[in-house]
Write a protein that holds these residues in place. Structure first.
Motif, short mmCIF file in Angstrom:
data_model
loop_
_atom_site.label_atom_id
_atom_site.label_comp_id
_atom_site.label_asym_id
_atom_site.label_seq_id
_atom_site.Cartn_x
_atom_site.Cartn_y
_atom_site.Cartn_z
N THR A 283 9.71 -1.81 5.71
CA THR A 283 9.06 -1.26 6.47
C THR A 283 9.11 0.39 6.04
O THR A 283 8.25 1.44 6.37
CB THR A 283 9.14 -1.24 7.78
OG1 THR A 283 8.87 -2.94 8.06
CG2 THR A 283 8.53 -0.81 8.95
N MET A 286 7.80 2.26 4.04
CA MET A 286 6.53 2.51 3.78
C MET A 286 6.41 3.84 4.86
O MET A 286 5.58 4.27 4.65
CB MET A 286 5.41 1.08 4.77
CG MET A 286 3.97 1.08 3.63
SD MET A 286 3.84 1.49 2.95
CE MET A 286 2.80 3.04 3.00
N LEU A 287 7.07 4.14 5.63
CA LEU A 287 6.42 4.62 7.51
C LEU A 287 7.07 6.24 6.30
O LEU A 287 6.24 7.40 6.73
CB LEU A 287 7.52 4.58 8.21
CG LEU A 287 7.57 3.63 9.15
CD1 LEU A 287 8.05 2.98 10.14
CD2 LEU A 287 5.96 3.87 9.81
N HIS A 288 8.29 6.13 5.52
CA HIS A 288 8.63 7.57 4.73
C HIS A 288 7.72 8.08 4.28
O HIS A 288 7.01 8.60 3.47
CB HIS A 288 9.85 7.41 4.06
CG HIS A 288 10.89 7.54 4.91
ND1 HIS A 288 12.54 6.82 4.16
CD2 HIS A 288 11.28 8.22 5.96
CE1 HIS A 288 13.45 7.08 5.25
NE2 HIS A 288 12.40 7.67 6.68
N CYS A 289 7.09 7.40 3.14
CA CYS A 289 5.64 6.84 2.28
C CYS A 289 4.43 8.00 2.79
O CYS A 289 3.96 8.54 2.36
CB CYS A 289 4.79 5.86 1.55
SG CYS A 289 4.27 5.87 -0.13
N PRO A 375 11.13 6.43 -0.11
CA PRO A 375 9.92 5.80 -0.23
C PRO A 375 9.77 4.85 -1.60
O PRO A 375 8.73 3.81 -1.13
CB PRO A 375 8.90 6.50 -0.12
CG PRO A 375 9.32 8.39 -0.68
CD PRO A 375 11.15 7.80 -0.68
N LEU A 376 10.46 4.82 -2.57
CA LEU A 376 10.07 4.31 -3.81
C LEU A 376 9.98 3.07 -3.39
O LEU A 376 9.95 2.34 -4.52
CB LEU A 376 10.87 4.97 -5.20
CG LEU A 376 10.61 6.22 -5.56
CD1 LEU A 376 11.17 6.10 -6.88
CD2 LEU A 376 9.96 5.66 -6.71
N HIS A 377 10.85 2.50 -2.32
CA HIS A 377 10.53 1.34 -1.95
C HIS A 377 9.54 0.61 -2.19
O HIS A 377 9.31 -1.42 -2.32
CB HIS A 377 11.60 0.44 -1.48
CG HIS A 377 13.67 0.85 -1.29
ND1 HIS A 377 13.79 0.20 -1.68
CD2 HIS A 377 13.71 1.99 -1.17
CE1 HIS A 377 15.01 0.24 -2.12
NE2 HIS A 377 14.90 2.09 -1.33
N THR A 378 8.92 0.89 -1.79
CA THR A 378 7.34 0.64 -1.59
C THR A 378 6.45 0.09 -2.73
O THR A 378 5.88 -0.85 -3.52
CB THR A 378 6.33 1.89 -1.31
OG1 THR A 378 6.28 2.88 -2.05
CG2 THR A 378 6.38 1.81 0.43
N LEU A 379 6.54 0.59 -4.41
CA LEU A 379 6.32 0.34 -5.41
C LEU A 379 6.92 -0.01 -5.67
O LEU A 379 7.09 -1.36 -6.91
CB LEU A 379 6.59 2.09 -6.54
CG LEU A 379 5.33 2.79 -5.27
CD1 LEU A 379 5.34 4.48 -6.54
CD2 LEU A 379 4.59 2.22 -5.96
N ARG A 380 9.21 -0.05 -6.08
CA ARG A 380 9.54 -0.97 -7.08
C ARG A 380 10.61 -1.57 -5.66
O ARG A 380 11.39 -1.06 -5.44
CB ARG A 380 10.52 -0.58 -8.09
CG ARG A 380 9.93 0.11 -8.57
CD ARG A 380 11.00 1.25 -9.39
NE ARG A 380 9.95 1.94 -10.22
CZ ARG A 380 9.23 1.97 -11.47
NH1 ARG A 380 9.71 0.44 -11.58
NH2 ARG A 380 8.56 2.76 -12.00
N LEU B 59 7.62 11.01 -4.17
CA LEU B 59 7.69 9.86 -3.47
C LEU B 59 9.44 10.09 -4.41
O LEU B 59 10.33 8.97 -3.86
CB LEU B 59 7.15 8.78 -4.32
CG LEU B 59 5.53 7.90 -3.18
CD1 LEU B 59 5.42 6.91 -3.80
CD2 LEU B 59 6.28 7.91 -1.94
N ARG B 86 2.49 14.50 1.91
CA ARG B 86 2.04 13.21 2.08
C ARG B 86 1.26 11.90 3.19
O ARG B 86 0.17 12.26 2.65
CB ARG B 86 3.74 12.22 1.14
CG ARG B 86 4.33 12.32 -0.14
CD ARG B 86 5.08 10.71 0.16
NE ARG B 86 5.55 10.40 0.80
CZ ARG B 86 6.95 11.14 0.66
NH1 ARG B 86 7.26 11.63 -0.32
NH2 ARG B 86 8.02 10.51 1.66
N GLN B 98 2.26 -4.07 1.23
CA GLN B 98 2.73 -2.76 1.95
C GLN B 98 2.93 -3.01 3.29
O GLN B 98 2.41 -1.51 3.98
CB GLN B 98 3.10 -1.33 1.25
CG GLN B 98 3.88 -1.98 -0.11
CD GLN B 98 5.41 -2.44 0.12
OE1 GLN B 98 6.23 -2.57 0.83
NE2 GLN B 98 6.04 -2.59 -1.40
N ILE B 100 2.97 -2.89 7.55
CA ILE B 100 4.22 -2.90 8.02
C ILE B 100 3.79 -3.85 9.16
O ILE B 100 3.21 -4.73 9.81
CB ILE B 100 4.45 -1.94 9.65
CG1 ILE B 100 4.85 -0.80 8.20
CG2 ILE B 100 5.13 -1.79 10.42
CD1 ILE B 100 5.20 0.59 9.14
#
Lengths: 836, 232
Positions: A283, A286-289, A375-380, B59, B86, B98, B100
């Motif tokens: 989460t 994603m918010l950072h993303c 935010p890279l956690h959204t991709l990996r 990112l 972004r 993704q 929430i």
């Protein structure tokens, strides 16, 4: 800001219960603090409300010898209502049993108490007992010997009929007279007892009640006369201050114990929030993303923690208000006044503040890591931050803030820099040692992993260092609880053992004192008839220290050239004369002279008091020996072992000086068993009622009684830490529940039975419990040794039984808590879990 | 007049360190994309597709080289500055949606607007959810939606800020073929409607062929860069 508040609320959906569980770990700590502070506030109110009842009078004048003529004239001139009293210790004989007991006798005139109620049963006994030469006997003593009103008590030469039992003396807790149970007799009968002989430790008092006189101002105006006549005073204000100080110390101490529970809860919060944030990784990423700045995401979770901390603190306050009703019961033996209950808003405000601050501070460290979640956690999902290993200076600032808060609270509670810093340092050391031990154990297990053990054991053991494990948190929380409890038991045990050690064969275990010259031979004979040896026979001469280096104590006190403790000034001292040192005595400075050959009289002074009075070898000191001035020089300093059951003295004269002075004797003996002891005491008291006896059983039972009562209070407070530890454990188990479900489903999928899965969990919790309790136990052995060595100054032989009992109980509790919170883990359908 | 370049990638290199070892995932990659274009980045697993996407979208930081997005060199910005870029110019669609989990469909879509302090976020998000066919699922939580519906919510969220460029990472990877097809159509439809530049990372050549240009990566380098002849 509004968006942050909205997001904090939205984001907590479905997690509120979990968050509440996390923060419930602070609830009991806050509850303890609120209960104690609220109780303290009620106690203060009660002391103020019942102020006059605390003393039973407006003013009390007292002296350690009969009032001088000047003092008598002063007392007469003060007017008001007066009630005279004479207090001393004596043996009491109960002919019905027959048995004896050392008691505190209060011979008192009608009138006292002028304020408050002397509660007795039957109720009228408080006023009627003087009419038929009756006595009022402390309820504890009545119960102990199975006495009833109408039975007899013999004090000195007089036999009194027991008119009733004493339930409450104004201003005193019943347990104030723990060592010498109190017995009231009519003032008029005191002379007939024959106990007011020279040498007896007697206190003379006059209680005053005035209609329109301010006792404080009055005392101020007569102070010089009081001082000149060695009369001290007690007013309501002074009693209030004394009581206030004593109870402020007690509540500060209890507050610190409660604070430990709160800090333990703080560690629980930190650990839970750490896991919570790990679970929120996606989460946050994603918010950072989508463009949230790190401060925004950080604030969302900070708001959540703040609100939950506030909620936990408020809940703690409510529970605390409930618990304050229990405290008077727990502290019943120590309370001098009836407590009425009122809600203390100051205590509530304090509880909410400190609870929220602790929750926030401890949550801050894991919350700060939010800022670095990429935010890279959204991709990996397996992405590992390069920044994760970097030290965050803000985290160190947080740790610093925690340390400062702990220090500030400790100093605030103890109201003393040294004690506050000492407590905080001790706490940091305990936490650091627990943490270090946890790390060492986990590292050792990893390094020397028992590869040959059966699978379930290996799996259970390796779970201790699985990713996101909470081993350190659990060792901290459970270990600290175990540490507190076992330190308490070990210390209590150590102190009792110390007294018990004196019971050795041929060791002195009974002291008879106040023996007059003409009674000495007869009493020695009686002792020998019971097959007991006369180990020591010591003459005692009462005297007052009057001058040091030619200057009177009065002028020394005024000029403040030397520190003169109040008791030295007002009390009669008991000194002896002999030609040899006692066992356990060592000369630390100067030379020991045992016989007087003329010239300056060489006097040996106990080292501690010599330091207090700033005496030097060769200083001239003068004593008033019952009216006769005798001066000598400080010849030597002695170290005295005060723990030996024998008469010990501050001032020792050589032989050849005091032989002709009025004196009494002390006889030290050994009785093989309690029956002989009891029979000997009865025989001595029946023939020589003025002789007082203290035996080791009395000391033992008194020490045991006091320690039991004190430790009951501490155990009650330690309970908060134990339960907090279990809540933290529950929180830790609940947070790793999903991980456990996944593991057990995977194991189930590849063929593990329910029994095997259960066994792995039992083994894991067992290891946790045993490791934590062992670490706590080792620390408590260390702490007890420190207490023994530095505080009580006794040799310490650890008794491991209470420690082992604690270890077993803690381990079982850990397994039980772990299993209760893991129930249903095995029953989740495999497919459902694997798809999640 | 030629469309301006929205993305300019120059000599982009990304190297990861693992103890003594250095692993170069992207090796001097250069290309540029014009506004409104559609492109696909394809290649085998480990070829550097996702790394390239993460660097282009701001990112992550490159080890060397530069990424200029909408005229702004983003390689030198800090995390918060990139977050702002972004939020203003970029949209994302992920393989695993993704969303929430604690927010409803509507709230998920509102987030990028709310971050900007937009007042009418709820109305705009409701309209957009209506456009992707979820007008009746506004207050459902992600767990109450099917995979296809979740990806529609993600699409609405990606377009709510009217991004200049949309990055999609295997947008149909977690969906069955029918649903995947519908989502693909929706992506292109919205892309056209909002005049967004589309960058797709995919294994799916059929999907890649729907874009105007395919960049093929292998071993961290651009192996081929081809225009696609789109018919129909």
């Amino acid at each position: 800001m509004i968006w942050i508040l909205k997001m904090a609320f939205r984001e907590s959906r479905g997690s509120k219960k979990r968050l509440i569980l996390f923060l419930s770990s602070i609830v009991l700590g806050v509850a303890a603090l609120v209960a104690i502070n609220s109780f303290a506030s009620n106690l203060e109110d009660a002391i103020n409300d019942e102020a006059k009842g605390l003393l039973g009078a407006d003013l009390v004048l007292k002296a350690r010898m009969p009032f001088s003529e000047d003092a008598e004239s002063l007392i007469d001139s003060l007017g008001g209502r007066q009630s005279q009293e004479i207090m001393f210790t004596s043996m009491a004989l109960f002919p019905k049993i027959p048995d004896t007991r050392l008691i505190g006798v209060r011979a008192i005139e009608e009138g006292f108490p002028f304020y408050g109620i002397l509660e007795t049963y039957p109720a009228n006994a408080a006023t009627e007992f003087r009419k038929n030469n009756g006595a009022l006997v402390d309820e504890g003593l009545m119960t102990r010997f199975g006495l009833q009103p109408g039975d007899e008590i013999k004090i000195g030469d007089v036999t009194f009929a027991i008119a009733g039992g004493i339930l409450n003396i104004p201003g005193e807790s019943i347990r104030a007279g723990l060592i010498g149970h109190t017995v009231f007799i009519p003032y008029a009968s005191v002379t007939n007892t024959g106990l007011l002989q020279k040498g007896s430790q007697v206190e003379f008092k006059v209680h005053f009640a005035f209609d329109d006189v301010d006792a404080e101002l009055l005392v101020e105006s007569i102070k010089p006369t009081l001082v000149a006549n060695r009369v001290s005073s007690d007013t309501v204000e002074e009693r209030k201050e004394d009581l206030g100080r004593a109870f402020s110390n007690l509540t500060s101490f209890l507050n610190l114990v409660g604070f430990i529970a709160l800090l333990l809860g703080g560690i629980g919060v930190a650990s839970s929030i750490h896991v919570y944030i790990r679970q929120r990784l996606g989460t946050i990423a994603m918010l950072h993303c989508v463009g949230a700045r790190s401060l925004q995401t950080f604030s969302i979770y900070l708001v959540q923690v703040f609100l939950m901390g506030l909620f936990g603190a408020i809940l703690g306050c409510l529970i605390g208000l409930g618990i304050q009703f229990l405290l008077p019961m727990v502290l019943a033996d120590f309370l001098p006044v009836e407590i009425s209950y009122a809600v203390s808003f100051q205590a509530i405000a304090q509880g909410i503040l400190i609870g929220t601050v602790v929750a926030l501070l401890f949550a801050l460290s894991p919350l700060l890591s939010i800022r670095n979640i990429s935010p890279l956690h959204t991709l990996r999902s397996t992405y590992e931050d390069d920044n994760a290993s970097k030290q965050d200076p803000l985290k160190w600032i947080t740790y610093g803030l925690i340390a400062v808060t702990i220090l500030a609270f400790s100093i605030y509670q103890t109201k003393d820099w040294v004690n506050g810093i000492g407590f905080a340092t001790g706490l940091f050391a305990a936490f650091a040692l627990l943490r270090l031990s946890a790390w060492l154990i986990v590292t050792t297990i990893k390094k020397y992993f028992p590869k040959s053990w059966p699978y379930e054991w290996r799996q259970g053991l390796s779970n201790l260092y699985r990713p996101n494990n909470q081993t350190v948190t659990m060792v901290l929380s459970i270990g600290l609880g175990a540490f507190l409890i076992s330190t308490l038991y070990l210390t209590q045990n150590m102190l009792l053992n110390q007294v018990e050690l004196s019971r050795g064969e041929n060791q002195a275990n009974m002291i008879l004192f106040d023996i007059q010259d003409d009674q000495l031979e007869d009493i020695s004979q009686t002792v020998r008839e019971f097959g007991s040896p006369v180990i020591q026979q010591v003459p005692i001469v009462t005297m007052r220290l009057s001058k040091i280096e030619g200057e009177t104590l009065e002028s020394l006190r005024e000029s403040r050239n030397r520190r003169i403790p109040g008791w030295i000034y007002s009390r009669e001292m008991r000194s002896t004369y002999r030609d040899t040192l006692s066992p356990g005595e060592v000369i630390t400075s100067g030379t020991w002279i045992g016989n007087y050959d003329g010239g300056d009289i060489p006097i040996s002074v106990e080292q501690g008091i010599a330091e207090t009075l700033e005496l030097q070898i060769g200083d001239e000191i003068e004593f008033n020996v019952q009216g006769v001035p005798i001066s000598g020089v400080v010849q030597s300093f002695r170290e005295v072992n005060w723990q030996q059951v024998q008469p010990n003295f501050i001032f020792v004269f050589p032989k050849g000086v005091l032989e002709e002075a009025p004196k009494f004797h002390v006889l030290v003996t050994n009785t093989p068993d309690t029956e002989t002891s009891s029979a000997m005491q009865t025989a001595v008291v029946q023939s020589h009622p003025n002789v007082s006896i203290v035996d080791l059983d009395l000391i033992l039972s008194t020490v045991d009684d006091i320690l039991s009562r004190v430790s009951y209070v501490i155990r009650f407070m330690a309970l908060f830490s134990i339960i907090t530890g279990l809540i933290v454990l529950t929180g830790a188990v609940m947070t790793s529940r999903f991980q456990r479900i996944r593991e057990s489903v995977l194991l189930k999928t590849i063929g593990a039975s329910r029994r095997q899965v259960l066994k792995i969990m039992v083994i894991e919790y067992l290891f946790l419990g045993v490791i934590s309790a062992t670490v706590g136990l080792i620390l408590s052995l260390l702490a007890t040794w420190i207490l023994a060595y530095f505080v009580f100054e006794v040799a310490y032989v650890p008794n491991l039984i209470p420690g082992i009992v604690t270890l077993v109980v803690v381990a079982l509790l850990t397994v039980l808590t772990g299993l209760v919170n893991s129930r249903g883990v095995y029953d989740r359908p495999a497919l459902e879990v694997l798809r999640e | 007049m030629a469309e301006p370049e929205i993305l300019l990638v120059d000599n982009l290199t990304k190297t990861y360190r693992n103890g003594q070892h250095r692993l170069t995932v992207l090796d001097h990659v250069s290309f540029s994309l014009v506004t409104g274009s559609t492109s696909a980045i394809v290649g085998p697993s480990g070829s550097g597709k996702t790394t390239l996407l993460s660097l282009c979208a701001g990112l992550d930081n490159p080890s060397s080289g530069s990424v200029i997005l909408n005229g702004i060199e983003i390689g030198n910005l800090n995390e918060d500055e990139r977050a702002s870029i972004r939020n203003q110019f970029v949209g994302f669609v992920f393989q695993a949606f993704q969303l929430i989990p604690t927010l409803t469909a509507l709230e998920n879509v509102m987030v990028p607007l709310e971050l900007n302090g937009k007042k009418d976020a709820a109305n705009l998000a409701t309209d957009l959810l209506g456009q992707v066919g979820l007008g009746d699922r506004l207050h459902h939580y992600p767990t109450q939606l099917s995979g296809g519906e979740q990806q529609r919510v993600a699409l609405a969220r990606a377009f709510i800020n009217r991004p200049r460029i949309l990055f999609c990472d295997e947008p149909t990877g977690n969906l069955d073929s029918d649903t995947g097809e519908k989502i693909t159509e929706l992506i292109f439809e919205l892309n056209k409607a909002f005049n967004t530049t589309l960058v797709l990372v995919t294994h799916d050549l059929e999907l890649a062929n729907k874009t105007q240009r395919i960049l093929s990566l292998k071993g961290g380098r651009v192996e081929t860069d081809e225009e696609v002849n789109i018919s129909g």
